[in-house]
Design an enzyme around this catalytic site. Structure first.
Site, PDB file in Angstrom:
ATOM      1  N   GLY A  95     -26.582  31.646 -47.782  1.00 16.36           N
ATOM      2  CA  GLY A  95     -27.829  32.338 -47.464  1.00 16.36           C
ATOM      3  C   GLY A  95     -28.289  33.274 -48.566  1.00 16.36           C
ATOM      4  N   TYR A 132     -34.511  39.265 -32.288  1.00 20.74           N
ATOM      5  CA  TYR A 132     -33.573  39.584 -33.368  1.00 20.74           C
ATOM      6  C   TYR A 132     -33.050  41.017 -33.227  1.00 20.74           C
ATOM      7  CZ  TYR A 132     -32.278  40.328 -38.338  1.00 20.74           C
ATOM      8  OH  TYR A 132     -31.642  40.621 -39.527  1.00 20.74           O
TER       9      TYR A 132
HETATM   10  P1  NAD Z   1     -30.120  33.680 -44.465  1.00 14.95           P
HETATM   11  O1  NAD Z   1     -30.886  33.074 -43.346  1.00 14.95           O
HETATM   12  O2  NAD Z   1     -30.658  33.595 -45.839  1.00 14.95           O
HETATM   13  O3  NAD Z   1     -28.657  33.067 -44.498  1.00 14.95           O
HETATM   14  C1  NAD Z   1     -27.900  32.827 -43.335  1.00 14.95           C
HETATM   15  C2  NAD Z   1     -26.889  31.728 -43.658  1.00 14.95           C
HETATM   16  O4  NAD Z   1     -26.150  31.472 -42.467  1.00 14.95           O
HETATM   17  C3  NAD Z   1     -27.546  30.404 -44.066  1.00 14.95           C
HETATM   18  O5  NAD Z   1     -26.984  29.929 -45.290  1.00 14.95           O
HETATM   19  C4  NAD Z   1     -27.239  29.466 -42.928  1.00 14.95           C
HETATM   20  O6  NAD Z   1     -27.024  28.113 -43.321  1.00 14.95           O
HETATM   21  C5  NAD Z   1     -25.965  30.075 -42.364  1.00 14.95           C
HETATM   22  N1  NAD Z   1     -25.732  29.716 -40.956  1.00 14.95           N
HETATM   23  C6  NAD Z   1     -26.653  29.527 -39.978  1.00 14.95           C
HETATM   24  N2  NAD Z   1     -26.033  29.158 -38.834  1.00 14.95           N
HETATM   25  C7  NAD Z   1     -24.712  29.116 -39.108  1.00 14.95           C
HETATM   26  C8  NAD Z   1     -23.561  28.798 -38.353  1.00 14.95           C
HETATM   27  N3  NAD Z   1     -23.645  28.452 -37.051  1.00 14.95           N
HETATM   28  N4  NAD Z   1     -22.353  28.852 -38.943  1.00 14.95           N
HETATM   29  C9  NAD Z   1     -22.232  29.190 -40.253  1.00 14.95           C
HETATM   30  N5  NAD Z   1     -23.293  29.499 -41.028  1.00 14.95           N
HETATM   31  C10 NAD Z   1     -24.515  29.453 -40.470  1.00 14.95           C
HETATM   32  O7  NAD Z   1     -29.816  35.205 -44.051  1.00 14.95           O
HETATM   33  P2  NAD Z   1     -29.590  36.450 -45.028  1.00 14.95           P
HETATM   34  O8  NAD Z   1     -30.925  36.975 -45.372  1.00 14.95           O
HETATM   35  O9  NAD Z   1     -28.639  36.107 -46.096  1.00 14.95           O
HETATM   36  O10 NAD Z   1     -28.953  37.473 -43.992  1.00 14.95           O
HETATM   37  C11 NAD Z   1     -27.551  37.747 -43.941  1.00 14.95           C
HETATM   38  C12 NAD Z   1     -27.317  38.815 -42.881  1.00 14.95           C
HETATM   39  O11 NAD Z   1     -28.056  39.997 -43.213  1.00 14.95           O
HETATM   40  C13 NAD Z   1     -27.798  38.427 -41.471  1.00 14.95           C
HETATM   41  O12 NAD Z   1     -26.939  38.995 -40.503  1.00 14.95           O
HETATM   42  C14 NAD Z   1     -29.154  39.100 -41.368  1.00 14.95           C
HETATM   43  O13 NAD Z   1     -29.493  39.353 -40.036  1.00 14.95           O
HETATM   44  C15 NAD Z   1     -28.904  40.374 -42.153  1.00 14.95           C
HETATM   45  N6  NAD Z   1     -30.142  40.983 -42.666  1.00 14.95           N
HETATM   46  C16 NAD Z   1     -30.859  40.371 -43.650  1.00 14.95           C
HETATM   47  C17 NAD Z   1     -32.018  40.977 -44.142  1.00 14.95           C
HETATM   48  C18 NAD Z   1     -32.829  40.346 -45.251  1.00 14.95           C
HETATM   49  O14 NAD Z   1     -33.860  40.913 -45.658  1.00 14.95           O
HETATM   50  N7  NAD Z   1     -32.431  39.207 -45.796  1.00 14.95           N
HETATM   51  C19 NAD Z   1     -32.442  42.209 -43.618  1.00 14.95           C
HETATM   52  C20 NAD Z   1     -31.705  42.786 -42.587  1.00 14.95           C
HETATM   53  C21 NAD Z   1     -30.532  42.177 -42.148  1.00 14.95           C
END
Ligand code: NAD
Length: 321
Positions: free
Chosen positions: A12, A143
């Site tokens: 991700g 969310y």
């Molecule tokens: P993203 O959507 O880019 O990546 C999530 C990854 O999880 C993806 O690669 C996906 O393939 C994988 N995934 C989905 N379902 C899965 C499963 N069942 N088993 C294993 N892997 C699975 O998300 P991100 O932006 O990298 O976010 C990472 C964390 O940070 C999350 O908890 C998100 O809520 C949190 N977050 C992100 C942001 C942001 O701006 N990106 C902001 C606040 C919080």
């Protein structure tokens, strides 16, 4: 304890950069990357990579035992905009994956857990400016509900079972390596891509929508720092407020125009405007600063310079001769 780390959701936006940084810090062999899909080649080819569904407890447990993992970074989740379209799927993924990891920590199979929360735990009844660590948390998004419930469970597992879980309420994260995965702050990444490729951008939020944001390097630094901090200094076991900068689409566009004067922005707010309206505009992160020494490095101007530089190189390299 030398960390032997499993990153779940390593392909991700955040997981991919976190994995590479952890490998650089602790050695390739001490960081196992996993994801439900092998969508990031740099991560997949960087060492051991496992296809793993975070909702499948038996596979997760087997992977942790096979690689003698003691530390888990749980980065898999469904993000804000996507969660509104599939509420039950979001609830299942975001909660089941967390419970599986917390239960493995409760049973002492692993010793340390990192799990990110979000500014989405706040809602329209929260004071929106300089939002405090302890304040009203009444999220109105699917969310946000999953993240708030997750925070309560993290604290519960820490207090009842002594689980060493650490968490940060990330703001919107801006990065150039991997595209964001369906959040409300994704515009602040897309705008840089479109500034380079099209010289214009149609924003799905209105011009004055101010939101808390952070550059990826700062988010990674915070995530690693809180995990390296002495356990006694991590006094909050739900999740820490974390801040760097706040800006509106109009302000980020102005900072891009300083480098690309012909850049133009238009505004067509969609369903994500309602999500953004329910979130804070700026965050007070004094607790993180005082407890374990958090300090961000990147201003909006720093981010704009770095994004335009790195994406400029990326697009130049992919041009056919
Ligand atoms: P993203 O959507 O880019 O990546 C999530 C990854 O999880 C993806 O690669 C996906 O393939 C994988 N995934 C989905 N379902 C899965 C499963 N069942 N088993 C294993 N892997 C699975 O998300 P991100 O932006 O990298 O976010 C990472 C964390 O940070 C999350 O908890 C998100 O809520 C949190 N977050 C992100 C942001 C942001 O701006 N990106 C902001 C606040 C919080």
């Amino acid at each position: 304890m030398d960390p032997k780390i499993l990153v779940i959701g390593a392909c991700g936006q955040i997981g991919s950069e976190l994995t590479l940084k952890l490998k650089a810090l602790y050695g390739n062999e001490n960081v196992i990357a996993s994801d439900i899909r092998d969508s990031n080649l740099e991560v997949v080819n960087s060492g051991v990579f496992e296809i793993l569904d975070a909702q499948d407890f038996n596979s997760l447990s087997a992977c942790i035992k096979k690689h003698e993992i003691n530390t888990v970074y749980l980065m898999a989740a469904m993000l804000s905009a996507t969660s509104e379209k599939s509420p039950m799927k979001a609830w299942d993924l975001n909660m089941n994956s967390l419970f599986h990891v917390l239960n493995l920590a409760k049973d002492k199979v692993i010793q340390k857990v990192f799990w990110p929360s979000s500014i989405a735990v706040f809602g329209p009844t929260t004071p929106a400016e300089n939002t405090a660590q302890y304040t009203i948390t009444e999220p109105t998004t699917v969310y946000g509900i999953t993240k708030l419930a997750g925070e309560r469970w993290c604290e519960y597992y820490h207090q009842k079972y002594g689980v060493d879980v650490r968490s940060l309420r990330y703001p919107g994260i801006i990065s150039w390596k991997t595209l964001p995965g369906g959040g409300t702050t994704d515009y602040a990444v897309d705008i840089y891509h479109k500034a380079i490729t099209h010289k214009n951008f149609d924003c799905f939020l209105s011009e004055h929508t101010k939101l808390p944001m952070m550059f990826m390097d700062d988010a990674i630094k915070a995530s690693i720092d809180i995990m390296r901090a002495d356990a006694n200094s991590v006094k909050i076991r739900s999740s820490y407020n974390l801040a760097a900068i706040s800006f509106t689409p109009k302000e980020i566009a102005a900072s891009i125009k300083n480098h690309i004067p012909e850049f133009k922005i238009s505004y067509t707010p969609d369903f994500r405007q309602d999500i953004a309206n329910s979130w804070p505009k700026s965050i007070n992160d004094d607790c993180a600063k005082q407890h374990w020494g958090w300090k961000p490095d990147f201003t909006l101007e720093d981010i704009t310079k770095e994004m335009l530089l790195q994406l400029g190189r990326k697009y130049n390299n992919t041009k056919t001769p």
